[in-house]
Scaffold this motif. Structure first.
Motif: not given
Lengths: 320, 320
Positions: B181-182, B261, B264
């Motif tokens: 998870w970023p 972004e 991800a």
């Protein structure tokens, strides 16, 4: 008049950068309205109205107007909501003048002024009066007795060029209204310009009240008198008692009138007719070369004024 | 579910007495939505939505939700505006529960999820993210990793009754997402439930975003991942890359995505698919006797989850 200011594309883009309303797709001047420059602004996010406040509006009054719209919209009244920029402020500057964006309301101006529409506008007016209670700012009515006398002073010398004997008739009316004007009626924030142009409908349902740039503190029943003049005379200037009865009944559904307000209606209607007679007379005598909007005929309001003056009492408005 | 609470006529009248919205003409329960009781309220003044907050909503969160709607509406986003009562407050009580009235938005839910509508919803989502900047309240996302684990704990024992091997697959996915998870992406207020049910259109133009009752603070790109799951799969559950490309392009028009972004996105889409898989699984396993709304099939989101897991990279979403 209306749309006095031309806006360049780059100027508009950098203005909109202060908001979160998306990017401009289309900006179209709206001819209606004589006080400000209004544009229909379509952005990637939706439709808005952009207004540039021209010199007839006192910038000191803008927080009152914008704050009132916000107060009313927040209480569920169908009126435009001023759009705040990223910094939370709604009042900004564009082309060197005060400017604001408000939300766009759907609906169309009424075609025929039917009884049903008059009833709906009466109720909407009363709802506005009730919803404005608690609005903390104040703005005296610049177009009350003192303002009428000032307008008349500016027009008196040339008034008879519009209709013979007009100056004398207005002087007598100002004198009479100065004596008879009621002082102890319920007061609050009034719209003061709720003409059919400023009300949108979906059939007989009110979907929008706009143009709060004459709103001020005054007698609530005076606002109703303005509507009686604006909504209850036919195209041939004959009084339409069916519409008046519906307007008054609609108003009373949301806010019953006190006996003293009913008694005062003829005088308030005379005052309201005189107010529009005077502003129209002023605009007629001070026409701007090349303006888009032709001034309206002041004499329509002289006929209304005479109608109200000859009444025996408020029953003539169709009150039950 | 939806419309759990019956309201009596006298109860409604005395509730509306606290507002300036006119008198009730019609109150009609709305079946959509599973969290609260929603009613279409028609009054003499106009149309509104009345919501009674049922027990799945924490009353502590209501100032966040109502305040956010007001913040966004004030910035020009087409979302409901909470209506304040005479005392200026929007959050009140009805039938012993928290309740509020918000303005009614015109428009209809999208029929076909076209490319044009996906582009418009992408841009509207980005506009919401930008317009929410400066909103002062915070609400952590209760349906993020920790919440997912909690939901899974409640479902684990019976998960395989819905699909063989489901418990193991979810456990592995939770483990993997916990690792991947970023953490350092741009964050802010997200809608977190922007499904087609919650967006109104006039043709391809967005006229309303509703239902902010999952809104919270989280990664902005996670909101986009929710929309990819909600808008970019066809009825046969096949991924629709044309819609995805349009959604992403529409989003980037208002708020360009950072490279991190974009990288991800597959992980965020897996997380979003898992979130709806888990809440649907929970509702499936905890069906309420006699409820009006049938729970949605959780396995649709298992298919989406597997789709995102097998991708080589974010290019598969149609990014140019």
């Amino acid at each position: 008049m209306a749309v006095y200011t031309q806006i360049g594309e780059a100027e508009l883009a950098s203005f909109l950068d202060q908001y979160e309303v998306g990017e401009a797709l289309e900006l179209e001047g709206i001819r209606q309205g004589v006080e400000n420059s209004n544009y229909r602004l379509r952005t990637t996010l939706g439709c808005f109205i952009l207004t540039i406040y021209e010199k007839r509006v006192d910038p000191k009054d803008l927080p009152f107007f914008l704050g009132l719209m916000e107060h009313l919209a927040r209480r569920g009244l169908p009126c435009p909501l001023p759009v705040a920029g990223r910094d939370g402020r709604a009042l900004r500057r564009l082309a060197g003048k005060p400017a604001a964006i408000v939300t766009f309301l759907a609906g169309t101006s009424p075609g025929r002024l039917t009884r049903e529409r008059c009833a709906a506008v009466g109720e909407a007016l009363a709802s506005m009066h009730l919803a404005a209670a608690g609005f903390p700012l104040q703005r005296p009515n610049a177009l009350a007795l003192v303002g009428w006398r000032r307008l008349f002073d500016d027009c008196r010398a040339r008034a008879d060029s519009v209709a013979p004997g007009l100056a004398e008739e207005i002087a007598a009316e100002l004198e009479a209204l100065g004596q008879a004007w009621p002082r102890d009626l319920p007061a609050g924030v009034i719209h003061a310009d709720l003409f059919p142009d400023n009300v949108f409908f979906d059939n007989a349902r009110v979907t929008g009240l706009i143009d709060f740039y004459f709103a001020c503190n005054d007698l609530l029943a005076y606002d109703l008198a303005i509507c009686l003049n604006a909504w209850c005379f036919d195209a041939d200037h004959a009084f339409n008692v069916t519409n008046a009865r519906a307007l008054l009944a609609g108003y009373c559904r949301a806010r019953p009138l006190a006996a003293a307000e009913i008694r005062a209606l003829p005088v308030l209607c005379r005052g309201s007719a005189l107010r529009f007679l005077l502003t129209r007379l002023f605009d007629w005598l001070h026409q701007v070369e090349g303006a888009l909007v032709k001034p309206k005929d002041p004499l329509e309001y002289l006929r209304r004024l005479r109608f109200h003056r000859q009444l025996r009492g408020p029953e003539a408005y169709g009150l039950d």
